[in-house]
Design a protein around this motif. Structure first.
Motif, PDB file in Angstrom:
ATOM      1  N   HIS A 161     -86.043 -36.696 -65.059  1.00 64.10           N
ATOM      2  CA  HIS A 161     -86.968 -35.740 -65.660  1.00 64.10           C
ATOM      3  C   HIS A 161     -86.274 -34.428 -66.009  1.00 64.10           C
ATOM      4  N   TRP A 162     -85.255 -34.082 -65.245  1.00 61.85           N
ATOM      5  CA  TRP A 162     -84.564 -32.804 -65.469  1.00 61.85           C
ATOM      6  C   TRP A 162     -83.195 -32.856 -64.831  1.00 61.85           C
ATOM      7  N   VAL A 163     -82.227 -32.246 -65.503  1.00 63.48           N
ATOM      8  CA  VAL A 163     -80.913 -32.073 -64.916  1.00 63.48           C
ATOM      9  C   VAL A 163     -80.339 -30.745 -65.408  1.00 63.48           C
ATOM     10  N   ASP A 164     -79.779 -29.993 -64.481  1.00 63.91           N
ATOM     11  CA  ASP A 164     -79.065 -28.759 -64.803  1.00 63.91           C
ATOM     12  C   ASP A 164     -77.635 -28.949 -64.317  1.00 63.91           C
ATOM     13  N   THR A 165     -76.704 -29.068 -65.248  1.00 62.18           N
ATOM     14  CA  THR A 165     -75.324 -29.401 -64.888  1.00 62.18           C
ATOM     15  C   THR A 165     -74.467 -28.179 -64.559  1.00 62.18           C
ATOM     16  N   ASP A 166     -74.996 -26.974 -64.707  1.00 60.58           N
ATOM     17  CA  ASP A 166     -74.126 -25.801 -64.784  1.00 60.58           C
ATOM     18  C   ASP A 166     -74.276 -24.746 -63.702  1.00 60.58           C
ATOM     19  N   GLY A 185     -74.450 -22.466 -68.653  1.00 60.62           N
ATOM     20  CA  GLY A 185     -75.597 -22.940 -69.417  1.00 60.62           C
ATOM     21  C   GLY A 185     -75.248 -23.627 -70.717  1.00 60.62           C
ATOM     22  N   THR A 186     -74.060 -23.406 -71.230  1.00 64.82           N
ATOM     23  CA  THR A 186     -73.724 -23.993 -72.539  1.00 64.82           C
ATOM     24  C   THR A 186     -73.510 -25.500 -72.444  1.00 64.82           C
ATOM     25  N   ILE A 187     -72.865 -25.966 -71.377  1.00 64.45           N
ATOM     26  CA  ILE A 187     -72.619 -27.399 -71.238  1.00 64.45           C
ATOM     27  C   ILE A 187     -73.917 -28.128 -70.934  1.00 64.45           C
ATOM     28  N   SER A 188     -74.764 -27.537 -70.099  1.00 66.84           N
ATOM     29  CA  SER A 188     -76.023 -28.178 -69.764  1.00 66.84           C
ATOM     30  C   SER A 188     -76.891 -28.386 -71.003  1.00 66.84           C
ATOM     31  N   ALA A 189     -76.844 -27.442 -71.919  1.00 67.25           N
ATOM     32  CA  ALA A 189     -77.636 -27.575 -73.143  1.00 67.25           C
ATOM     33  C   ALA A 189     -77.230 -28.814 -73.929  1.00 67.25           C
ATOM     34  N   LEU A 190     -75.950 -29.172 -73.863  1.00 71.55           N
ATOM     35  CA  LEU A 190     -75.457 -30.367 -74.539  1.00 71.55           C
ATOM     36  C   LEU A 190     -75.623 -31.608 -73.681  1.00 71.55           C
ATOM     37  N   ALA A 191     -75.304 -31.473 -72.399  1.00 64.46           N
ATOM     38  CA  ALA A 191     -75.249 -32.637 -71.523  1.00 64.46           C
ATOM     39  C   ALA A 191     -76.628 -33.170 -71.157  1.00 64.46           C
ATOM     40  N   ALA A 192     -77.572 -32.276 -70.867  1.00 69.59           N
ATOM     41  CA  ALA A 192     -78.866 -32.711 -70.352  1.00 69.59           C
ATOM     42  C   ALA A 192     -79.583 -33.686 -71.288  1.00 69.59           C
ATOM     43  N   PRO A 193     -79.660 -33.429 -72.589  1.00 68.02           N
ATOM     44  CA  PRO A 193     -80.333 -34.394 -73.462  1.00 68.02           C
ATOM     45  C   PRO A 193     -79.656 -35.763 -73.484  1.00 68.02           C
ATOM     46  N   ILE A 194     -78.314 -35.779 -73.420  1.00 73.57           N
ATOM     47  CA  ILE A 194     -77.593 -37.054 -73.427  1.00 73.57           C
ATOM     48  C   ILE A 194     -77.859 -37.815 -72.133  1.00 73.57           C
TER      49      ILE A 194
END
Length: 553
Positions: free
Chosen positions: A495-500, A477-486
């Motif tokens: 509309h949404w992305v969860d990378t983790d 969850g830590t990377i998604s918090a950074l990556a998703a807004p970018i």
């Protein structure tokens, strides 16, 4: 071997080298056993055994494809080429106790087909649950459930499909399959590719920890290798449970062959040192069709179409057999009209099917993401002319040229076709990228949101294969918090992305909307991992837009 039966006839008879991790792993730079191990333990007798479960697939209104693999003797392990010809009987019934039998038959398991068998049963009733079983030499297989598709002209109130992709055996356990099997409400489940992985032990995507080793332990190259790997996967209890709960509708992606496969080779194939690509590809395809309950439509491919009443047409793509070789990131030749992802015949088939479809929804089983995915500091109106000037992709700086981003001419042609012919309610169902996404699919990504959306896309994350937090070994969850807004800032159609996280999707379809519920696992490395609902997105009929909804179906 495959046999075909009509139920009426049967009733009458009854009296680091070359490794890519997540396909979008370029975003991280921006974001700063032996053969016998493929078998479970069996009794010391030489009685036939069903060690790899039973399965069904490709439901039709009047038929279903049944599958199993029999182990006739102890030495007849997957890929061994050993073991005698063995008659295998099958029955299909209206009840789990198999008292109301509607069809039965017999096929022969041989070493030539790795002792796998299929029965393509016809003459069944539409939209009906059935149960089936195989028998050989006095041994019965487990009893499994399957379901036929609705009649072509039926008014169907709703359909529900499980949706999965990317299951790396060594990276964890297949808890997603167990949780889908436990639902008991699926009409079928879709596997969108990477059902198996080709790598040797410890070579791919496990956070440097092999949870459970592959068989064989080396990278698979030969027909025996691919058969052994398929056999290893089919020993998984959770996978067996899902196959026994509902029919599968499967397509392949690259790892059923080798990483980033294309028509003439693969990133994870060294010509000569690892044999001839055409031979490796042929071996992989043969093993796939032996071990999967999948019908071939065009010889040697997985592209085909299934219909579910007046509600859904499902077009299933093969995006490996015909594609041109991938180009390097930042190479403007991604726009070259002579390069193709689908091949001309498949693209024409897809366009014709979408145009003539009379169903409410048109679903496309799509192994790689069609929505553009770019990272850039420039606004789209500046980036597009600059890209043309520099010979870069016209729709932004593509990070993953293995996706449709690397074949933009095919994408433009398909999306323009949807717009020109007013084809509505087209939903791409996608795997591959090891992340969960909910996207509009813009006709022109460079001008979105001014550009219209031609379709929508739901991308499911991986069952176990590494995603971004695994690559950088960060807490979930830590990377998604950074990556998703970018990612969302540079891709306004997302509309949404969860990378983790790892998990699966459940797609529920009515005439009014198609909704994807995304579920995630507590820990892929734990065999008893729990599942929880994460988010839901839907597209309403006629909108070609994704919107969030706050409850699962």
């Amino acid at each position: 071997m495959t046999s075909r039966y009509r139920a009426s006839e049967q009733l009458n008879s009854l009296s680091p080298r070359r490794r890519t991790v997540v396909k979008a792993a370029a975003a991280t730079a921006v974001l700063a056993g032996p053969l016998a191990a493929a078998l479970p333990a069996r009794a010391a007798t030489d009685a036939p055994a069903f060690l790899h479960g039973v399965a069904s697939g490709d439901p039709l209104p009047d038929g279903i494809l049944l599958w199993t693999r029999v182990t006739p003797t102890a030495e007849a392990e997957p890929g061994s080429g050993l073991g005698p010809d063995t008659p295998v009987d099958w029955v299909i019934a209206r009840d789990k106790a198999l008292t109301t039998i509607v069809a039965k038959g017999s096929v022969t398991a041989t070493a030539a087909s790795d002792h796998t068998v299929k029965a393509d049963v016809r003459g069944l009733e539409p939209a009906t649950d059935y149960w089936f079983r195989f028998s050989a030499g006095g041994t019965d297989s487990p009893v499994a459930r399957t379901r036929t598709a609705p009649a072509a002209d039926a008014a169907v109130p709703n359909l529900r499909f499980g949706v999965v992709s990317c299951a790396n055996w060594e990276a964890g356990y297949f808890s997603s399959y167990r949780h889908l099997a436990a639902r008991g409400d699926l009409d079928a489940w879709l596997h969108l590719g990477d059902y198996i992985y080709e790598y040797g032990t410890g070579e791919y995507g496990t956070r440097d920890t092999v949870v459970r080793p592959h068989a064989p332990t080396h990278e698979i190259l030969t027909l025996a290798d691919y058969r052994t790997r398929h056999g290893r996967y089919k020993t998984d209890a959770d996978l067996q449970a899902l196959h026994a709960a509902a029919p599968v509708i499967a397509i392949w992606d690259d790892h059923e062959f080798a990483n980033d496969a294309w028509s003439g080779g693969a990133e994870n194939h060294t010509e000569g040192a690892e044999g001839v690509w055409s031979a490796r590809q042929a071996a992989a395809k043969q093993a796939y069709f032996e071990w999967m309950p999948v019908r071939t439509a065009v010889a040697g491919t997985t592209y085909r179409r299934l219909r579910f009443g007046k509600l859904v047409d499902l077009s299933l793509l093969d995006l490996r057999s015909f594609r041109s070789q991938q180009v390097a990131v930042g190479n403007g030749s991604v726009d070259d009209p002579d390069r193709t992802l689908t091949g001309r015949a498949q693209l024409d088939w897809l366009k014709a099917g979408l145009k003539t479809s009379d169903t409410t929804w048109r679903l496309i089983g799509n192994s790689v993401m069609i929505s553009p995915f770019a990272i850039g500091s420039l606004t789209a109106d500046l980036l597009k002319p600059l890209a043309e000037l520099l010979g870069l992709p016209k729709e932004g700086l593509a990070l993953n040229t293995d996706q449709w981003d690397g074949y933009t001419d095919d994408r433009r042609e398909l999306l323009a076709h949807l717009r020109a012919n007013a084809v509505r309610n087209t939903v791409f169902l996608t795997g591959d990228i090891h992340m969960a996404w909910a996207n509009d699919v813009p006709v022109d990504a460079g001008t979105y949101p001014l550009s219209a959306s031609a379709a929508t896309e739901f991308v499911v994350t991986s069952v176990t294969s590494d995603n971004l937090d695994d690559i950088v070994k960060a807490p979930q969850g830590t990377i998604s918090a950074l990556a998703a807004p970018i990612i969302k800032a540079a891709n306004r159609h997302v509309h949404w992305v969860d990378t983790d996280r790892h998990g699966y999707g459940v797609l529920d379809i009515t005439a009014a909307r198609a909704q994807m519920d995304y579920y995630v696992l507590s820990d892929r490395t734990k065999p008893d991992a729990t599942s929880s609902w994460a988010r839901s997105y839907r597209t309403r009929s006629g909108t070609q837009k994704v919107e969030r909804t706050y409850d699962p179906v």
